[in-house]
Design a protein around this motif. Structure first.
Motif, PDB file in Angstrom:
ATOM      1  N   ASN A 110       0.854  -1.186   0.000  1.00 27.59           N
ATOM      2  CA  ASN A 110       0.000   0.000   0.000  1.00 27.59           C
ATOM      3  C   ASN A 110       0.888   1.233   0.000  1.00 27.59           C
ATOM      4  O   ASN A 110       1.692   1.434   0.922  1.00 27.59           O
ATOM      5  CB  ASN A 110      -0.902   0.039   1.234  1.00 27.59           C
ATOM      6  N   GLU A 111       0.762   2.045  -1.040  1.00 23.90           N
ATOM      7  CA  GLU A 111       1.486   3.313  -1.101  1.00 23.90           C
ATOM      8  C   GLU A 111       0.532   4.418  -0.673  1.00 23.90           C
ATOM      9  O   GLU A 111      -0.550   4.579  -1.226  1.00 23.90           O
ATOM     10  CB  GLU A 111       1.999   3.571  -2.519  1.00 23.90           C
ATOM     11  N   ILE A 112       0.907   5.170   0.358  1.00 25.30           N
ATOM     12  CA  ILE A 112       0.025   6.177   0.951  1.00 25.30           C
ATOM     13  C   ILE A 112       0.734   7.532   0.918  1.00 25.30           C
ATOM     14  O   ILE A 112       1.902   7.642   1.286  1.00 25.30           O
ATOM     15  CB  ILE A 112      -0.342   5.814   2.402  1.00 25.30           C
ATOM     16  N   HIS A 113       0.023   8.551   0.450  1.00 27.76           N
ATOM     17  CA  HIS A 113       0.540   9.911   0.529  1.00 27.76           C
ATOM     18  C   HIS A 113      -0.634  10.863   0.644  1.00 27.76           C
ATOM     19  O   HIS A 113      -1.791  10.454   0.531  1.00 27.76           O
ATOM     20  CB  HIS A 113       1.404  10.262  -0.687  1.00 27.76           C
ATOM     21  N   LEU A 114      -0.361  12.127   0.895  1.00 34.66           N
ATOM     22  CA  LEU A 114      -1.417  13.116   0.973  1.00 34.66           C
ATOM     23  C   LEU A 114      -0.973  14.394   0.308  1.00 34.66           C
ATOM     24  O   LEU A 114       0.222  14.648   0.139  1.00 34.66           O
ATOM     25  CB  LEU A 114      -1.847  13.388   2.419  1.00 34.66           C
ATOM     26  N   THR A 115      -1.940  15.190  -0.093  1.00 39.75           N
ATOM     27  CA  THR A 115      -1.667  16.510  -0.651  1.00 39.75           C
ATOM     28  C   THR A 115      -2.364  17.557   0.198  1.00 39.75           C
ATOM     29  O   THR A 115      -3.427  17.301   0.777  1.00 39.75           O
ATOM     30  CB  THR A 115      -2.158  16.628  -2.109  1.00 39.75           C
ATOM     31  N   ALA A 116      -1.760  18.724   0.266  1.00 38.18           N
ATOM     32  CA  ALA A 116      -2.349  19.855   0.987  1.00 38.18           C
ATOM     33  C   ALA A 116      -2.265  21.082   0.088  1.00 38.18           C
ATOM     34  O   ALA A 116      -1.226  21.339  -0.527  1.00 38.18           O
ATOM     35  CB  ALA A 116      -1.627  20.100   2.301  1.00 38.18           C
ATOM     36  N   ALA A 120      -1.293  29.534  -1.928  1.00 37.32           N
ATOM     37  CA  ALA A 120       0.055  29.640  -2.499  1.00 37.32           C
ATOM     38  C   ALA A 120       0.444  28.441  -3.331  1.00 37.32           C
ATOM     39  O   ALA A 120       1.427  28.483  -4.057  1.00 37.32           O
ATOM     40  CB  ALA A 120       1.075  29.847  -1.375  1.00 37.32           C
ATOM     41  N   GLY A 121      -0.307  27.316  -3.238  1.00 36.73           N
ATOM     42  CA  GLY A 121       0.038  26.163  -4.051  1.00 36.73           C
ATOM     43  C   GLY A 121      -0.306  24.857  -3.369  1.00 36.73           C
ATOM     44  O   GLY A 121      -0.905  24.815  -2.289  1.00 36.73           O
ATOM     45  N   THR A 122       0.101  23.756  -4.016  1.00 46.22           N
ATOM     46  CA  THR A 122      -0.169  22.403  -3.536  1.00 46.22           C
ATOM     47  C   THR A 122       1.137  21.703  -3.219  1.00 46.22           C
ATOM     48  O   THR A 122       2.099  21.785  -3.979  1.00 46.22           O
ATOM     49  CB  THR A 122      -0.936  21.594  -4.583  1.00 46.22           C
ATOM     50  N   THR A 123       1.180  20.999  -2.088  1.00 51.09           N
ATOM     51  CA  THR A 123       2.337  20.205  -1.689  1.00 51.09           C
ATOM     52  C   THR A 123       1.933  18.746  -1.614  1.00 51.09           C
ATOM     53  O   THR A 123       0.882  18.412  -1.065  1.00 51.09           O
ATOM     54  CB  THR A 123       2.875  20.660  -0.325  1.00 51.09           C
ATOM     55  N   THR A 124       2.772  17.876  -2.171  1.00 50.22           N
ATOM     56  CA  THR A 124       2.558  16.435  -2.085  1.00 50.22           C
ATOM     57  C   THR A 124       3.565  15.851  -1.102  1.00 50.22           C
ATOM     58  O   THR A 124       4.764  16.112  -1.202  1.00 50.22           O
ATOM     59  CB  THR A 124       2.736  15.762  -3.454  1.00 50.22           C
ATOM     60  N   SER A 125       3.095  15.068  -0.153  1.00 46.94           N
ATOM     61  CA  SER A 125       3.976  14.504   0.863  1.00 46.94           C
ATOM     62  C   SER A 125       4.849  13.404   0.278  1.00 46.94           C
ATOM     63  O   SER A 125       4.592  12.884  -0.817  1.00 46.94           O
ATOM     64  CB  SER A 125       3.149  13.920   2.007  1.00 46.94           C
ATOM     65  N   ASP A 126       5.887  13.032   1.008  1.00 48.05           N
ATOM     66  CA  ASP A 126       6.589  11.797   0.705  1.00 48.05           C
ATOM     67  C   ASP A 126       5.623  10.630   0.897  1.00 48.05           C
ATOM     68  O   ASP A 126       4.618  10.747   1.605  1.00 48.05           O
ATOM     69  CB  ASP A 126       7.794  11.622   1.639  1.00 48.05           C
ATOM     70  N   SER A 127       5.944   9.499   0.293  1.00 48.33           N
ATOM     71  CA  SER A 127       5.072   8.330   0.406  1.00 48.33           C
ATOM     72  C   SER A 127       5.474   7.474   1.603  1.00 48.33           C
ATOM     73  O   SER A 127       6.634   7.433   2.006  1.00 48.33           O
ATOM     74  CB  SER A 127       5.140   7.489  -0.872  1.00 48.33           C
ATOM     75  N   ARG A 128       4.484   6.794   2.146  1.00 51.32           N
ATOM     76  CA  ARG A 128       4.700   5.744   3.133  1.00 51.32           C
ATOM     77  C   ARG A 128       4.192   4.435   2.518  1.00 51.32           C
ATOM     78  O   ARG A 128       3.113   4.396   1.930  1.00 51.32           O
ATOM     79  CB  ARG A 128       3.965   6.039   4.449  1.00 51.32           C
ATOM     80  N   TYR A 129       4.999   3.380   2.654  1.00 47.44           N
ATOM     81  CA  TYR A 129       4.656   2.085   2.064  1.00 47.44           C
ATOM     82  C   TYR A 129       4.372   1.111   3.198  1.00 47.44           C
ATOM     83  O   TYR A 129       5.259   0.783   3.990  1.00 47.44           O
ATOM     84  CB  TYR A 129       5.795   1.572   1.190  1.00 47.44           C
TER      85      TYR A 129
END
Length: 372
Positions: A110-116, A120-129
């Protein structure tokens, strides 16, 4: 004198309003203004702390801290699919806003990440597996080679949107997971996020020796001065020299994969350049979509079509190249060269003159599914 004071405060109020529109402001009790520069959110993982973990229970609680001066929205993703927001927890702590979510795991990886996102813009987190293993399992060696894949699907181009790349990316993700790959899927990446995503993937690829690294790209591709480029969705080059600064070179991707995984196997699938949105340039529709890169031993590039020809979307859910690739990727005992031959034969049977093309070679034979 009174009129001068009124004019002065009117000018000050106008300046404060203009400043607020540009940067955001904080006004103290004494009336002084402190400017706050708008920045994209900053995401820090709290749990799980390890990039990769395994467990035998079907759910995992994830916690992240998001720093943002402005109001924000967030989204969770599991294996490339957005997870409905349950809003388990969202509170203010020292690091910012702490966000907690409980996720039901799929069997296997399972690859899990989130965006916020804030103004000012969008940030994508590092992934957790997180690997969910059902029942007793023999733990793999920590140094055992892994199969890692990055799938990038770009379709939302302002001037020349594409129909199939998102479907292609999600389909390839599903099939690669079936044959043992840990997959990161990213869609509609601007250049900054594309660079960050590639660099993160390369760090994971280099953690063990002799890994199998695979990158699948679907979207627009450009060829300028003998080099091929992945086109981010925010790239809008007005001249050919602009491409070097606004797009991502395929040659750089190949070189970085070889550097990260020098003794393993590196594969690139290039399903790009369905058409050319920049008709005023020298390369018009129907022009060559790639040139020879001469990758190092251990690296192989598989293009959707031959030099000088354009890869077609087709009229189905998936593009022509992808639709044939997924027909044969699970066949046991078919090495990479046999896979290319089957794709070619399948397209010919459908009356489509779009033979795939490859360059480079791997060490020994490579199978997506080994012989039975």
């Amino acid at each position: 004198m009174k009129r001068i004071v009124i004019v002065f405060w009117g000018i000050l109020l106008f300046a404060k309003t203009l400043l607020a529109q540009q940067t955001g402001i904080i006004t103290s009790a004494s009336g002084w203004v402190k400017t706050v520069r708008q920045v994209a959110p900053v995401i820090t993982w709290q749990s799980p702390q390890l990039t990769r973990s395994e467990q035998k229970v079907p759910t995992v609680r994830i916690t992240a801290c998001i720093q943002s001066v402005e109001p924000l929205t967030y989204h969770f993703f599991q294996n490339g699919k957005e997870i409905p927001n349950k809003r388990t927890g969202f509170k203010h702590i020292e690091c910012g806003q702490e966000l907690t979510e409980e996720i039901t795991l799929e069997p296997g990886a399972n690859e899990i990440h989130l965006t916020a996102t804030n103004p000012a813009g969008t940030t994508t987190s590092d992934s957790r597996y997180v690997t969910y293993k059902m029942g007793p399992q023999t733990p793999p060696s920590p140094n055992a080679p892994k199969r890692l894949a990055l799938v990038v699907a770009n379709a939302s181009y302002p001037k020349a949107a594409l129909r199939n790349p998102i479907n292609d990316g999600r389909t390839i993700r599903d099939y690669l997971q079936k044959v043992g790959f840990e997959v990161v899927l990213r869609e509609n990446l601007p250049l900054r996020e594309l660079k960050r995503t590639v660099d993160t993937f390369l760090v994971d690829l280099g953690r063990q020796k002799q890994n199998v690294g695979l990158v699948f790209y679907a979207g627009h591709g450009l060829m300028v001065n003998g080099d091929n480029y992945l086109q981010p969705v925010d790239a809008d080059p007005s001249t050919e020299p602009d491409v070097e600064f606004e797009c991502y070179p395929l040659r750089r991707l190949v070189a970085k994969m070889e550097q990260a995984n020098p003794s393993g196997a590196n594969l690139v699938f290039w399903d790009a350049c369905r058409n050319n949105p920049y008709r005023s340039w020298n390369r018009s529709m129907g022009g060559p979509i790639h040139t020879t890169i001469a990758p190092p031993v251990g690296t192989m590039i598989v293009y959707a079509t031959e030099p000088g020809k354009v890869a077609s979307d087709g009229l189905e859910k998936n593009g022509l190249f992808t639709s044939e690739l997924i027909r044969h990727i699970e066949e046991p005992g078919v090495d990479i060269y046999g896979l290319i031959e089957r794709i070619d034969a399948g397209l010919e049977e459908r009356g489509i003159k779009q033979p795939p093309y490859s360059e480079g070679r791997l060490r020994g034979k490579f199978y997506f599914v080994k012989p039975e």
